[in-house]
Design an enzyme around this catalytic site. Structure first.
Site, mmCIF file in Angstrom:
data_model
loop_
_atom_site.group_PDB
_atom_site.id
_atom_site.type_symbol
_atom_site.label_atom_id
_atom_site.label_comp_id
_atom_site.label_asym_id
_atom_site.label_seq_id
_atom_site.Cartn_x
_atom_site.Cartn_y
_atom_site.Cartn_z
ATOM 1 N N ALA A 1 -4.183 7.548 -4.765
ATOM 2 C CA ALA A 1 -2.601 7.155 -4.998
ATOM 3 C C ALA A 1 -2.767 5.920 -5.353
ATOM 4 O O ALA A 1 -2.590 5.009 -4.714
ATOM 5 C CB ALA A 1 -2.090 7.498 -4.024
ATOM 6 N N ALA B 1 0.994 -1.119 0.059
ATOM 7 C CA ALA B 1 0.441 -0.064 0.106
ATOM 8 C C ALA B 1 0.772 1.335 0.127
ATOM 9 O O ALA B 1 2.018 1.183 -0.321
ATOM 10 C CB ALA B 1 -0.901 -0.131 1.121
ATOM 11 N N ASN B 2 0.245 2.331 0.315
ATOM 12 C CA ASN B 2 1.130 3.582 0.518
ATOM 13 C C ASN B 2 0.592 4.471 1.318
ATOM 14 O O ASN B 2 -0.545 4.299 2.047
ATOM 15 C CB ASN B 2 1.091 4.252 -1.171
ATOM 16 C CG ASN B 2 0.003 4.747 -1.534
ATOM 17 O OD1 ASN B 2 -1.025 5.428 -0.948
ATOM 18 N ND2 ASN B 2 -0.438 4.101 -2.953
ATOM 19 N N ARG B 3 0.925 5.578 1.441
ATOM 20 C CA ARG B 3 0.504 6.418 2.725
ATOM 21 C C ARG B 3 -0.620 7.532 2.533
ATOM 22 O O ARG B 3 -1.005 8.126 3.305
ATOM 23 C CB ARG B 3 1.959 7.540 3.138
ATOM 24 C CG ARG B 3 3.049 6.866 3.504
ATOM 25 C CD ARG B 3 3.924 7.671 3.978
ATOM 26 N NE ARG B 3 5.457 7.014 4.146
ATOM 27 C CZ ARG B 3 5.699 6.155 5.332
ATOM 28 N NH1 ARG B 3 4.922 6.092 6.349
ATOM 29 N NH2 ARG B 3 6.870 5.778 5.288
#
Ligand code: CTP
Length: 416
Positions: A286, A220-222
């Site tokens: 994102a 995943a990402n932030r």
């Protein structure tokens, strides 16, 4: 997600028909009632017993038997959605012709429910002008499509034609059946002035995507989703009917709009395509650029002495670029550019590469991801606007106002 929804699933002749069984499991897990129609071709690949077992219902496969029991008109009136998965080239051709030569085509002709097709066929058949014509005809009649994907096929051939994954089909079904956004308040002069986007449909993506490694691990990402949620709310405040397609976030569903929750990039694309047509698309998610090529079906175990696994990655679809080049392209397509250097230069190049109208560029090297403030640059065909550092809500309000101003003008101009 699909509680009290009734799906009529048509399974036609494709080697991918086995995936319909997993699809039934997912649809029922999401709360739907599933009734299946199995075509003669479909019955070559899956058994009516397997479908009956998974749907928990009798499977319909014969026009005349169905006529005796329930009648094709009643069968056509039952569902909230008719889902054709897999949809073979032959069945799509017969649908495009409006034939009623078996139970599936007769019900498809008789139903007033929305129809979603998930094509599956050899790449040469998918790209054949006859299939292209059939798909264009069906799209013009409002039939929605999920997939097909590009990838390895049963034959030693690769290309477009692979049935969308069951999770992607489920995301498309959920987006299509999402309850309509709250009806606008009674018309008034004040509302007409304050709601310049009334009557327009806006599609907004937000949050990260989760790309599974195995059933318990993911990449995943932030992204917190805050900026996208704020934009969705700001567009709704100006009167737009908003579909928010969101990756996993900790944020509550914003009131007054439809939120469709998905996990992976491929599910996000399926939900976005199912939500079209829309006049505005703001792609603030994102999206993970890569996924694990073959996510493990079971939790990966540490084998003594085996060391760490090496994950092979595959490219995810570019959702923004797909929507910007879609046959049902929204009038105004807006992308984001999260950059850590040469912010504006990269955004200008990204606008051209992705085929969108505007890019909202931001520098994510600081506290932007997950933070409450954002400094953005709006890159359009006319040039670049630098906005000051603002709370994300304020960026959203200004962007929504700019969209409303541009679409007001775009009613007279050819393109935004
Ligand atoms: N985006 C998308 N699908 C992807 C990747 C990105 O729709 N698979 C969209 C994002 O929602 C955003 C825009 O594309 O609106 C730009 O995202 P960004 O991550 O900045 O760009 P990338 O495509 O990853 O380009 P690069 O790797 O060059 O930064």
């Amino acid at each position: 997600m699909l509680t009290d929804r009734h799906i009529l699933l048509v399974v036609s002749g494709s080697i991918a028909a086995y995936k319909a069984l997993e699809l039934v499991r997912l649809l029922r897990k999401a709360g739907a009632t599933v009734t299946a129609i199995l075509t003669a071709g479909g019955a070559r690949f899956v058994t009516r017993e397997a479908l009956a077992g998974l749907t928990g219902q009798r499977v319909h496969d014969d026009l005349w038997a169905a006529e005796a029991e329930i009648g094709h008109i009643r069968l056509a009136r039952l569902p909230d959605l008719v889902l054709v998965a897999p949809a073979s080239a032959d069945l799509l051709a017969r649908m495009a012709q409006g034939l009623a030569d078996d139970l599936a085509t007769t019900v498809l002709l008789a139903t007033r429910a929305p129809v979603l097709v998930a094509p599956a066929m050899n790449p040469a058949m998918w790209e054949h002008p006859a299939t292209r014509d059939n798909m264009a005809r069906l799209a013009a009649r409002g039939v929605r499509v999920v997939g097909p994907g590009v990838g390895a096929m049963a034959e030693p051939e690769s290309g477009p034609g692979r049935l969308a994954e069951p999770e992607e089909i489920l995301a498309a079904v959920a987006a299509l059946l999402a309850p309509p956004a709250a009806p606008p308040a009674a018309p008034s002069v004040e509302r007409a002035l304050n709601q310049p986007l009334a009557g327009r449909h806006a599609l907004v993506t937000a949050g990260p995507t989760h790309e599974p490694i195995d059933p318990v691990r993911y990449i995943a990402n932030r992204s917190s989703g805050r900026q996208g949620y704020a934009i969705a709310a700001a567009l709704a405040a100006l009167g737009a009917r908003v579909t928010l397609v969101s990756g996993p976030t900790a944020l509550p569903d914003p009131p007054g709009l439809v939120t469709c929750r998905i996990e992976s990039a491929r599910e996000m694309l399926a939900a976005c395509e199912a939500a079209l047509p829309a006049e505005i698309a703001v792609m603030a998610a994102a999206v993970a650029d890569w996924r694990v090529a073959r996510a493990a079906g079971q939790k990966m175990k540490k084998e003594p002495g085996a060391g760490a696994p090496v994950l092979e990655m595959a490219l995810n679809p570019d959702i923004l670029a797909t929507i910007a080049r879609h046959a049902m392209r929204p009038r105004l397509v807006i992308g984001f550019a999260a950059e850590t250097e040469q912010v504006v230069a990269h955004a200008i190049e990204k606008r051209r590469r992705k085929g969108c109208d505007w890019i909202v560029a931001n520098d994510v090297s600081g506290e932007v991801m997950g933070g409450a403030r954002n400094t953005v640059h709006i890159v359009t065909a006319e040039g670049v606007e630098d906005w000051p550092e603002l709370p994300k809500d304020e960026v959203a309000t200004r962007l929504a106002a700019r969209i409303a101003a541009r679409l007001g003008g775009a009613d007279r101009a050819a393109r935004p």
